[in-house]
Design a protein around this motif. Structure first.
Motif, PDB file in Angstrom:
ATOM      1  N   SER A   3       0.848  -1.185   0.000  1.00  0.00           N
ATOM      2  CA  SER A   3       0.000   0.000   0.000  1.00  0.00           C
ATOM      3  C   SER A   3       0.875   1.223   0.000  1.00  0.00           C
ATOM      4  O   SER A   3       2.088   1.146   0.147  1.00  0.00           O
ATOM      5  N   GLY A   4       0.250   2.373  -0.134  1.00  0.00           N
ATOM      6  CA  GLY A   4       0.976   3.625  -0.173  1.00  0.00           C
ATOM      7  C   GLY A   4       0.518   4.454  -1.348  1.00  0.00           C
ATOM      8  O   GLY A   4      -0.236   4.018  -2.205  1.00  0.00           O
ATOM      9  N   ASP A  84      -4.151   7.212  -2.594  1.00  0.00           N
ATOM     10  CA  ASP A  84      -3.276   7.378  -1.426  1.00  0.00           C
ATOM     11  C   ASP A  84      -3.988   6.873  -0.185  1.00  0.00           C
ATOM     12  O   ASP A  84      -4.646   7.628   0.531  1.00  0.00           O
ATOM     13  N   THR A  86      -2.727   6.038   2.564  1.00  0.00           N
ATOM     14  CA  THR A  86      -2.067   6.474   3.798  1.00  0.00           C
ATOM     15  C   THR A  86      -2.572   7.819   4.280  1.00  0.00           C
ATOM     16  O   THR A  86      -2.337   8.196   5.425  1.00  0.00           O
ATOM     17  N   THR A  87      -3.240   8.582   3.413  1.00  0.00           N
ATOM     18  CA  THR A  87      -3.753   9.894   3.790  1.00  0.00           C
ATOM     19  C   THR A  87      -5.163   9.755   4.335  1.00  0.00           C
ATOM     20  O   THR A  87      -5.972   9.028   3.766  1.00  0.00           O
TER      21      THR A  87
END
Length: 434
Positions: A3-4, A84, A86-87
């Protein structure tokens, strides 16, 4: 990299082996499907609304089109997680109506810029963005996929085929060579696809959840929640005061009267008379303390006669002499009067305990729709509100009302506590004291 951000993945060597390319493809594919759906639904609603407008039935349908961007934008903000994860999810820029009901919701949404910005994004999605998404997918994934599928297409057709509508392939060696060519093209084309998907998501975030709007909305919501908490706290204080006044105080009054009557029936100088006298005195002391407690929770004089009378009452009960200048102070909103009163009372308590001042002075004015209160003493000075004086909580309470509380206390004095709260005078003028 499981992920990322897709943009972060583009700058890493393991981009092709991660989920980033697939998430980019999924994001663009979802944009195509959503854009087509919005275009078709919008056209159908517009045509039906225009056709039925002659009988007034279509007018509400046309009016609802103005709010079509709200659900579309909400879905788009959720889809940003594909690019994204992670946001944190982009919060809604819309405010919560202060009162429940469909009417309040519509009135608030019409006034918000976010509503019209989301409608503009929805129109952009339906007319421009999804065709671009489809074009990028066709060039970066669709064409290489057709080349890679050449052997399967040759097997199905059994004769000559035109690979990706570009050239004729008639045997399997050429078909597998074409498939290898498609695979070789797909690998580098996944990089511009990821870059476009990232830019596309950035545009959506910019239009649907600008950072300034997020901060403004969050700050406004925090301010409103603090104001609601203060109102709830004031309502609870009044309820407790009312319950003590109408319940416990009345019972103590009745108990005191009963003990007084019992003293009259007891033989003078008897042990029972002495015990009843002690109980009667203790009941009187408890009643006196309860009345002081009720007055401290929410004085009745504040509710009945306003801030000027309440300040005069606090000054009269102060252990040190207090001069007051309250001429012309009108009735003000209940929350403002309550905050002003308790600030004055806390200031007088601090003066009596810590300042060593022989006298205090209170001046209050309502000018230019601002309440000004100054509490001054000529004591030792050096007061610090941060050292547990009780003024810190009052300052927060006044800040909820868009007011300010400042303390100037140089060593040697004087100490001046100043309060400013913007507010309008009430239409009715309650009784004020001279």
């Amino acid at each position: 990299m499981a992920s990322g951000s897709v943009w972060v993945g583009l700058r890493r060597r393991r981009y092709l082996g991660s989920s980033a390319p697939w998430r980019g493809i999924g994001y663009l594919l979802g944009g195509v499907l959503l854009g087509v759906l919005v275009l078709v639904a919008g056209l159908v609603a517009a045509v039906l609304g225009a056709a039925l407008a002659v009988v007034l039935v279509g007018l509400p349908l046309l009016a609802l089109l103005a709010f079509a961007g709200i659900p579309v934008a909400a879905l788009e903000r959720r889809r940003l997680g594909l690019i994204d994860p992670t946001t944190p999810a982009a919060p809604t820029p819309h405010r919560t109506p202060e009162v429940p009901g469909i009417s309040a919701w519509f009135k608030l949404r019409v006034k918000e810029q976010a509503t019209w910005r989301e409608l503009a994004y929805t129109a952009l999605l339906a007319l421009v963005l999804w065709p671009l998404d489809l074009l990028v997918l066709a060039c970066t994934v669709g064409a290489p996929a057709l080349l890679i599928g050449t052997p399967a297409q040759l097997a199905l057709d059994g004769g000559e085929i035109r690979a990706a509508k570009l050239w004729v392939v008639g045997d399997y060696p050429h078909a597998f060579a074409t498939a290898l060519l498609g695979l070789a093209l797909l690998v580098p084309l996944l990089y511009p696809l990821g870059a476009y998907a990232t830019a596309r998501a950035a545009l959506a975030r910019l239009l649907l959840a600008p950072r300034e709007a997020e901060l403004t909305t969050q700050l406004a919501e925090v301010t409103r929640s603090r104001a609601r908490l203060v109102d709830a706290f004031e309502a609870e204080r009044r309820r407790i005061e009312r319950d003590l006044h109408d319940g416990a105080q009345q019972r103590l009054v009745a108990l005191t009267m009963t003990l007084g009557l019992a003293r009259l029936d007891a033989a003078p100088d008897s042990p029972l008379a002495a015990q009843l006298a002690t109980a009667h005195d203790e009941a009187g002391n408890v009643l006196k303390e309860l009345r002081e407690l009720i007055r401290g929770i929410h004085p009745q004089v504040l509710a009945d006669y306003g801030l000027a009378a309440a300040i005069d009452d606090a000054a009269d009960r102060s252990p040190i002499p207090v001069d007051t200048d309250l001429d012309g102070l009108p009735r003000l909103p209940e929350s403002v009067e309550s905050a002003g009163y308790f600030t004055v009372r806390e200031a007088l308590t601090n003066i009596a305990r810590h300042s060593g001042a022989p006298r205090a002075h209170i001046r209050a004015r309502h000018e230019d729709e601002v309440l000004h209160i100054d509490v001054r003493d000529d004591g030792e000075g050096g007061a610090d509100p941060a050292r547990g004086s009780g003024l810190t909580g009052l300052a927060d309470r006044i800040a909820v009302l868009d007011g300010t509380l400042t303390v100037a206390s140089p060593p040697g004095g004087p100490t001046v506590l100043s309060v400013e709260i913007p507010c309008r005078a009430q239409q009715f003028q309650g009784l004020t004291t001279d």
